[in-house]
Design a protein around this motif. Structure first.
Motif, PDB file in Angstrom:
ATOM      1  N   HIS A   1      -3.776   3.433  11.976  1.00  0.00           N
ATOM      2  CA  HIS A   1      -4.043   4.491  11.001  1.00  0.00           C
ATOM      3  C   HIS A   1      -3.606   5.858  11.515  1.00  0.00           C
ATOM      4  O   HIS A   1      -3.136   6.699  10.735  1.00  0.00           O
ATOM      5  CB  HIS A   1      -5.536   4.516  10.673  1.00  0.00           C
ATOM      6  CG  HIS A   1      -5.966   5.669   9.821  1.00  0.00           C
ATOM      7  ND1 HIS A   1      -5.561   5.825   8.517  1.00  0.00           N
ATOM      8  CD2 HIS A   1      -6.771   6.734  10.091  1.00  0.00           C
ATOM      9  CE1 HIS A   1      -6.095   6.920   8.016  1.00  0.00           C
ATOM     10  NE2 HIS A   1      -6.823   7.489   8.964  1.00  0.00           N
TER      11      HIS A   1
ATOM     12  N   ASP B   1     -10.568  -0.790  -0.410  1.00  0.00           N
ATOM     13  CA  ASP B   1      -9.694  -1.371   0.597  1.00  0.00           C
ATOM     14  C   ASP B   1      -8.377  -1.822   0.001  1.00  0.00           C
ATOM     15  O   ASP B   1      -8.339  -2.539  -0.989  1.00  0.00           O
ATOM     16  CB  ASP B   1     -10.350  -2.594   1.243  1.00  0.00           C
ATOM     17  CG  ASP B   1     -11.489  -2.186   2.158  1.00  0.00           C
ATOM     18  OD1 ASP B   1     -11.607  -0.983   2.420  1.00  0.00           O
ATOM     19  OD2 ASP B   1     -12.239  -3.072   2.576  1.00  0.00           O
ATOM     20  N   ASN B   2      -7.284  -1.371   0.597  1.00  0.00           N
ATOM     21  CA  ASN B   2      -5.986  -1.919   0.244  1.00  0.00           C
ATOM     22  C   ASN B   2      -5.912  -3.335   0.785  1.00  0.00           C
ATOM     23  O   ASN B   2      -6.299  -3.596   1.910  1.00  0.00           O
ATOM     24  CB  ASN B   2      -4.865  -1.087   0.889  1.00  0.00           C
ATOM     25  CG  ASN B   2      -4.794   0.293   0.302  1.00  0.00           C
ATOM     26  OD1 ASN B   2      -5.379   0.559  -0.739  1.00  0.00           O
ATOM     27  ND2 ASN B   2      -4.083   1.176   0.974  1.00  0.00           N
TER      28      ASN B   2
ATOM     29  N   HIS C   1      -7.857  -0.390   6.762  1.00  0.00           N
ATOM     30  CA  HIS C   1      -6.955  -1.219   5.959  1.00  0.00           C
ATOM     31  C   HIS C   1      -6.329  -2.367   6.739  1.00  0.00           C
ATOM     32  O   HIS C   1      -6.193  -3.488   6.236  1.00  0.00           O
ATOM     33  CB  HIS C   1      -5.854  -0.321   5.375  1.00  0.00           C
ATOM     34  CG  HIS C   1      -4.675  -1.055   4.831  1.00  0.00           C
ATOM     35  ND1 HIS C   1      -4.772  -1.903   3.749  1.00  0.00           N
ATOM     36  CD2 HIS C   1      -3.372  -1.078   5.204  1.00  0.00           C
ATOM     37  CE1 HIS C   1      -3.576  -2.412   3.479  1.00  0.00           C
ATOM     38  NE2 HIS C   1      -2.713  -1.922   4.355  1.00  0.00           N
ATOM     39  N   TYR C   2      -5.966  -2.128   7.972  1.00  0.00           N
ATOM     40  CA  TYR C   2      -5.163  -3.101   8.725  1.00  0.00           C
ATOM     41  C   TYR C   2      -6.003  -4.234   9.320  1.00  0.00           C
ATOM     42  O   TYR C   2      -5.446  -5.212   9.811  1.00  0.00           O
ATOM     43  CB  TYR C   2      -4.353  -2.385   9.809  1.00  0.00           C
ATOM     44  CG  TYR C   2      -3.495  -1.306   9.215  1.00  0.00           C
ATOM     45  CD1 TYR C   2      -2.269  -1.604   8.629  1.00  0.00           C
ATOM     46  CD2 TYR C   2      -3.943   0.017   9.175  1.00  0.00           C
ATOM     47  CE1 TYR C   2      -1.507  -0.616   8.029  1.00  0.00           C
ATOM     48  CE2 TYR C   2      -3.186   1.006   8.577  1.00  0.00           C
ATOM     49  CZ  TYR C   2      -1.968   0.683   8.002  1.00  0.00           C
ATOM     50  OH  TYR C   2      -1.223   1.664   7.398  1.00  0.00           O
TER      51      TYR C   2
ATOM     52  N   ASN D   1      -2.888   5.670   6.482  1.00  0.00           N
ATOM     53  CA  ASN D   1      -3.228   5.016   5.236  1.00  0.00           C
ATOM     54  C   ASN D   1      -4.450   5.677   4.623  1.00  0.00           C
ATOM     55  O   ASN D   1      -5.191   6.377   5.308  1.00  0.00           O
ATOM     56  CB  ASN D   1      -3.507   3.534   5.520  1.00  0.00           C
ATOM     57  CG  ASN D   1      -3.553   2.687   4.278  1.00  0.00           C
ATOM     58  OD1 ASN D   1      -4.545   2.688   3.568  1.00  0.00           O
ATOM     59  ND2 ASN D   1      -2.486   1.960   4.033  1.00  0.00           N
TER      60      ASN D   1
ATOM     61  N   ASN E   1      -7.072   4.285   3.869  1.00  0.00           N
ATOM     62  CA  ASN E   1      -8.257   3.627   4.412  1.00  0.00           C
ATOM     63  C   ASN E   1      -7.982   3.267   5.866  1.00  0.00           C
ATOM     64  O   ASN E   1      -7.136   2.425   6.151  1.00  0.00           O
ATOM     65  CB  ASN E   1      -8.574   2.366   3.594  1.00  0.00           C
ATOM     66  CG  ASN E   1      -9.782   1.614   4.133  1.00  0.00           C
ATOM     67  OD1 ASN E   1     -10.432   2.042   5.080  1.00  0.00           O
ATOM     68  ND2 ASN E   1     -10.079   0.483   3.519  1.00  0.00           N
TER      69      ASN E   1
ATOM     70  N   THR F   1      -6.927  -1.333  13.962  1.00  0.00           N
ATOM     71  CA  THR F   1      -6.717  -0.735  12.646  1.00  0.00           C
ATOM     72  C   THR F   1      -6.791   0.784  12.704  1.00  0.00           C
ATOM     73  O   THR F   1      -6.045   1.484  12.016  1.00  0.00           O
ATOM     74  CB  THR F   1      -7.716  -1.289  11.613  1.00  0.00           C
ATOM     75  OG1 THR F   1      -7.389  -0.773  10.319  1.00  0.00           O
ATOM     76  CG2 THR F   1      -9.159  -0.924  11.958  1.00  0.00           C
TER      77      THR F   1
ATOM     78  N   SER G   1       0.833  -1.189   0.000  1.00  0.00           N
ATOM     79  CA  SER G   1       0.000   0.000   0.000  1.00  0.00           C
ATOM     80  C   SER G   1       0.867   1.238   0.000  1.00  0.00           C
ATOM     81  O   SER G   1       1.868   1.315   0.676  1.00  0.00           O
ATOM     82  CB  SER G   1      -0.902   0.021   1.241  1.00  0.00           C
ATOM     83  OG  SER G   1      -0.139   0.131   2.402  1.00  0.00           O
TER      84      SER G   1
END
Length: 430
Positions: A193, A59-60, A203-204, A198, A200, A189, A42
């Motif tokens: 962030h 979403d990545n 993402h995590y 990120n 999004n 997540t 990402s």
């Protein structure tokens, strides 16, 4: 958020953040199947870094999420385990709890699949919000161009882990995990962030499962308690001098406010409590502000009713200007401010103070898609108040999350953690 040049709406539009697909290893056999292992990295943006921020996008896909049960090559799996243990040892040596290890391992899984890669998405047409090329590398895909260190440092797993945990300065105050309020109990997540920024914020979440699998295999104790004695060294880091460069949403070139004060979140700097002299809306041009979708240039060379117009007015007002005596405008200082997301780089180019420390009567800045109601053009507001516990109250225009759509004023009734703002731009001296 919008300028005469761009006319970009500064509400909740999505910013497409491209993914870079990199073939890390060719083919290998599992039974009679030929499997292609593809890693997806990402873009880190403004220090994920982007950011700031602060961004809704498709979403990545976490690299670790490609494991479909067939497994990964042994040499790569071994490296994942080795890097996870380095992350854990580093967190433990800093006196941080096992939860810090878990969060950092999930972050690295989401950024690089726990593989210490020496590349990112450079050369793939991906840029930071300010237009600069990304320079992401290492376990956490930290950008060398955004203040996270040299190539050698960001690709050194121990050094990169310290940067993620304590911030780029390794001081527990420069936007690392420990500066995030409630990081040990918050949704992981979202906590990551706040550091990585990120595109999004969710993402995590895709990396939870793969990371927990590695944690179990590596024998990492994520229930380990914190050791406050081991934290004393980095918690005692001296305050930064004005000559240093701050890192807020990817680093700055301007001067840094040298303010004291630590909040109860374990190191995040808090501003001096206080409030503006008049908490009412002083914007003088509501009567001539047009309806949504109409953009007319105002006396400060932005558009009436936009976030940039309001923030520029507040700066102008604080500098002693008036509606008929404009001191601060879009070109003041020799650098065009542009959309809200561009203000930070303009501040830096002018040599004005950019800080992670909130200050009453300063500009609150978010990069593209950096927070609630913030669109692809970024956003600016005004710090009306800092509460006794170091939280900030923001006033702003044209943030549809807090006000009716289109050129409307709002003042947030709930104070927010200062780390929810990408950076604080201090009003320049005349």
């Amino acid at each position: 958020m919008t300028t005469e040049a761009s006319r970009a709406q500064d509400r909740g539009t999505s910013l497409w953040k491209p993914l870079v697909t990199i073939l890390v290893i060719g083919f290998f056999f599992v039974g009679s199947l030929i499997v292609v292992v593809t890693f997806v990295v990402s873009s880190i943006g403004y220090s994920n870094n982007s950011q700031s921020c602060e961004s809704g996008s498709p979403d990545n896909q976490a690299i670790g999420a490609v494991d479909d049960g067939l497994g990964v090559p042994e040499e790569l799996h071994d490296e994942q385990l080795r890097n996870a243990r380095i992350i854990d040892r580093t967190a433990a040596a800093l006196g941080l709890s096992g939860q810090a290890s878990r969060i950092a391992i999930i972050a690295a899984m989401g950024e690089s699949s726990l593989i210490n890669i020496d590349f990112g998405d450079e050369g793939q047409g991906v840029t930071n919000p300010d237009g600069s090329a990304t320079t992401s590398k290492g376990l956490f895909q930290q950008q060398t161009s955004q203040g996270w260190g040299t190539v050698e440092q960001v690709t050194d797993p121990e050094h990169a882990t310290k940067s993620f945990l304590l911030g780029p300065r390794h001081d527990g105050a420069s936007r690392g995990l420990v500066t995030v309020s409630g990081w040990e109990t918050g949704e992981i997540t979202r906590v990551i962030h706040r550091v990585q920024r990120n595109s999004n914020a969710n993402h995590y979440a895709d990396s939870y499962g793969p990371a927990e699998k590695i944690i179990r295999e590596a024998g990492i104790d994520v229930d380990r308690s914190a050791d406050e004695e081991d934290q004393e060294e980095w918690r005692g880091t001296e305050a930064r001098s004005p000559g240093d460069s701050a890192v807020a949403g990817g680093g700055t070139r301007g001067s840094v406010a040298d303010l004291d004060g630590c909040s109860s979140d374990g190191g995040a700097r808090a501003g001096v409590p206080g409030r503006t002299a008049d908490g009412k809306n002083t914007y003088p041009w509501d009567a001539v502000t047009p309806a949504p979708g109409v953009y007319n240039v105002d006396p400060v060379r932005f558009f009436y009713g936009e976030c940039t117009s309001y923030a520029a007015w507040k700066v102008n007002e604080l500098m002693g200007g008036s509606p008929t005596d404009i001191i601060f405008d879009n070109n003041f200082g020799g650098h065009t401010k542009g959309n809200g997301g561009e203000w930070k780089s303009a501040w830096e180019a002018s040599g004005w103070t950019v800080s992670t420390v909130p200050k009453v009567d300063s500009v609150a800045w978010w990069g593209p898609n950096g927070g609630a109601g913030v669109g692809a053009a970024g956003h600016v507001g005004w710090v009306d108040e800092i509460t006794e516990d170091g939280r900030v109250i923001i006033s702003e225009y044209n943030n549809s999350y807090y006000a009716p759509p289109g050129h409307k004023y709002s003042r947030r009734s709930v104070a927010i953690d200062p780390g929810q703002v990408g950076a604080y731009l201090y009003v320049p001296e005349r």
